[in-house]
Design a protein around this motif. Structure first.
Motif, mmCIF file in Angstrom:
data_model
loop_
_atom_site.group_PDB
_atom_site.id
_atom_site.type_symbol
_atom_site.label_atom_id
_atom_site.label_comp_id
_atom_site.label_asym_id
_atom_site.label_seq_id
_atom_site.Cartn_x
_atom_site.Cartn_y
_atom_site.Cartn_z
ATOM 1 N N ALA A 54 -19.548 -27.352 -26.523
ATOM 2 C CA ALA A 54 -18.590 -27.034 -25.454
ATOM 3 C C ALA A 54 -18.948 -25.704 -24.800
ATOM 4 O O ALA A 54 -18.127 -24.781 -24.723
ATOM 5 C CB ALA A 54 -17.171 -26.996 -26.012
ATOM 6 N N GLY A 55 -20.166 -25.611 -24.318
ATOM 7 C CA GLY A 55 -20.662 -24.350 -23.774
ATOM 8 C C GLY A 55 -20.024 -23.906 -22.477
ATOM 9 O O GLY A 55 -20.211 -22.761 -22.068
ATOM 10 N N ARG A 56 -19.260 -24.781 -21.835
ATOM 11 C CA ARG A 56 -18.635 -24.390 -20.568
ATOM 12 C C ARG A 56 -17.161 -24.044 -20.709
ATOM 13 O O ARG A 56 -16.460 -23.879 -19.709
ATOM 14 C CB ARG A 56 -18.787 -25.534 -19.549
ATOM 15 C CG ARG A 56 -20.230 -25.818 -19.178
ATOM 16 C CD ARG A 56 -20.332 -26.888 -18.112
ATOM 17 N NE ARG A 56 -21.715 -27.139 -17.739
ATOM 18 C CZ ARG A 56 -22.099 -28.004 -16.809
ATOM 19 N NH1 ARG A 56 -21.170 -28.713 -16.157
ATOM 20 N NH2 ARG A 56 -23.370 -28.178 -16.526
ATOM 21 N N VAL A 57 -16.697 -23.928 -21.924
ATOM 22 C CA VAL A 57 -15.293 -23.596 -22.179
ATOM 23 C C VAL A 57 -15.175 -22.093 -22.471
ATOM 24 O O VAL A 57 -15.876 -21.562 -23.333
ATOM 25 C CB VAL A 57 -14.745 -24.417 -23.357
ATOM 26 C CG1 VAL A 57 -13.305 -24.021 -23.663
ATOM 27 C CG2 VAL A 57 -14.828 -25.914 -23.047
ATOM 28 N N GLY A 58 -14.268 -21.441 -21.757
ATOM 29 C CA GLY A 58 -14.148 -19.988 -21.860
ATOM 30 C C GLY A 58 -13.915 -19.483 -23.264
ATOM 31 O O GLY A 58 -14.570 -18.538 -23.723
ATOM 32 N N VAL A 59 -12.961 -20.078 -23.993
ATOM 33 C CA VAL A 59 -12.623 -19.574 -25.311
ATOM 34 C C VAL A 59 -13.790 -19.731 -26.282
ATOM 35 O O VAL A 59 -13.939 -18.942 -27.222
ATOM 36 C CB VAL A 59 -11.357 -20.263 -25.863
ATOM 37 C CG1 VAL A 59 -11.616 -21.732 -26.188
ATOM 38 C CG2 VAL A 59 -10.821 -19.528 -27.081
ATOM 39 N N VAL A 60 -14.637 -20.720 -26.046
ATOM 40 C CA VAL A 60 -15.807 -20.919 -26.897
ATOM 41 C C VAL A 60 -16.807 -19.782 -26.676
ATOM 42 O O VAL A 60 -17.302 -19.171 -27.636
ATOM 43 C CB VAL A 60 -16.457 -22.283 -26.627
ATOM 44 C CG1 VAL A 60 -17.769 -22.423 -27.401
ATOM 45 C CG2 VAL A 60 -15.502 -23.411 -27.009
ATOM 46 N N ARG A 61 -17.094 -19.483 -25.416
ATOM 47 C CA ARG A 61 -18.035 -18.389 -25.128
ATOM 48 C C ARG A 61 -17.475 -17.051 -25.591
ATOM 49 O O ARG A 61 -18.204 -16.176 -26.060
ATOM 50 C CB ARG A 61 -18.352 -18.352 -23.624
ATOM 51 C CG ARG A 61 -18.882 -19.651 -23.063
ATOM 52 C CD ARG A 61 -20.109 -20.161 -23.810
ATOM 53 N NE ARG A 61 -21.293 -19.398 -23.527
ATOM 54 C CZ ARG A 61 -22.203 -19.740 -22.591
ATOM 55 N NH1 ARG A 61 -22.033 -20.834 -21.861
ATOM 56 N NH2 ARG A 61 -23.273 -18.992 -22.412
#
Length: 269
Positions: A54-61
């Motif tokens: 899920a590289g495009r999810v803010g909380v993941v980054r």
């Protein structure tokens, strides 16, 4: 560990993913939050696993950035923090950006980053964390007097304890020590411990976000609790302070829980 171990605000950011993927990512993020203090390297591996799905999810980054910072990979932390900022438009992690710039040996750039944002637009906890980070950058440059000036903010009130107070007071003590003002440094370090003790004691009473250290005159003449003020007496804290919930002070007739802030750093971690 299930997806429900991740705070709701973070789970909401995963709604763009398929159900199975969202659950898998949520579990990795929840594990990262659980492990960040005791095993930051393993927490980082969980964050990277979430990022692969899920590289495009803010909380993941954001979580990758925080765990990278925890293991000392400041360059990766900076890249991830900038990506998180681009995705979300949020300045909430600005203090970590400033500190990561310091980590890669660029205190001048750290100061530029901190000055580029209108601080009045930041929440109080973020503003306090930014002041601490900016003070550290000044110390890196040998600007000790200016490091102290960075900490001259309204939140540096030694008689009021909030979640950020122990770190803020300790930062001020460290700068005063550098300036050779040892008695003042000792007093601020003492206040940092008082604030930490008061917050710990209050945490055992209720789940509150804001704790206020008030003067002892809020206790009644017989030494009991002034119910209307919401004051809670705390053992082993200096005789000139007691702990009060700011929420209770507004509504003396009832105590209510306050929603957790920011998905915490806890949300991220």
């Amino acid at each position: 560990m299930t997806a429900w171990d991740l705070p709701g605000a973070a789970r909401n950011e995963l709604k763009t993913l398929s159900k199975d993927n969202a659950e898998n990512v949520a579990r990795h993020l929840a594990m990262a939050a659980r492990l960040i203090d005791d095993d930051p390297e393993l927490a980082h591996q969980h964050a990277l696993a979430a990022s692969r799905s899920a590289g495009r999810v803010g909380v993941v980054r954001e979580t990758v950035a925080i765990t990278a910072y925890a293991v000392g990979d400041f360059a990766l932390a900076l890249r991830e923090l900038r990506t998180h900022r681009r995705i979300t438009g949020s300045d909430e992690q600005l203090p970590l950006i400033v500190d990561s710039e310091r980590g890669v040996g660029r205190p001048d750039r750290a100061l530029e980053e901190g000055r580029a944002v209108d601080r009045s637009t930041l929440t109080v906890p973020v503003r306090v964390q930014l002041a601490i980070a900016m003070s550290g950058a000044r110390l890196d440059l040998g600007e000790t007097e200016r490091a102290l000036q960075e900490l001259d903010i309204p939140e540096a009130d030694p008689d009021r304890a909030f979640e950020w107070s122990p770190a803020l007071f300790s930062a001020r003590a460290a700068v005063l020590e550098e300036l050779g003002r040892h008695e003042e440094a000792s007093e601020w370090e003492r206040r940092a411990q008082i604030a930490a003790d008061a917050l710990d004691a209050a945490a055992g009473v209720a789940d509150r976000e804001v704790i206020v250290v008030e003067e002892i005159d809020l206790i009644d003449d017989e030494g009991g609790v002034d119910v209307a003020s919401g004051v809670i007496p705390v053992d082993d804290v200096d005789a000139d302070v007691a702990v009060a919930s700011a929420e209770d002070a507004v509504d003396g007739s009832a105590r209510s829980d306050v929603d957790d802030r920011s998905g915490d750093r806890e949300d991220e971690r």
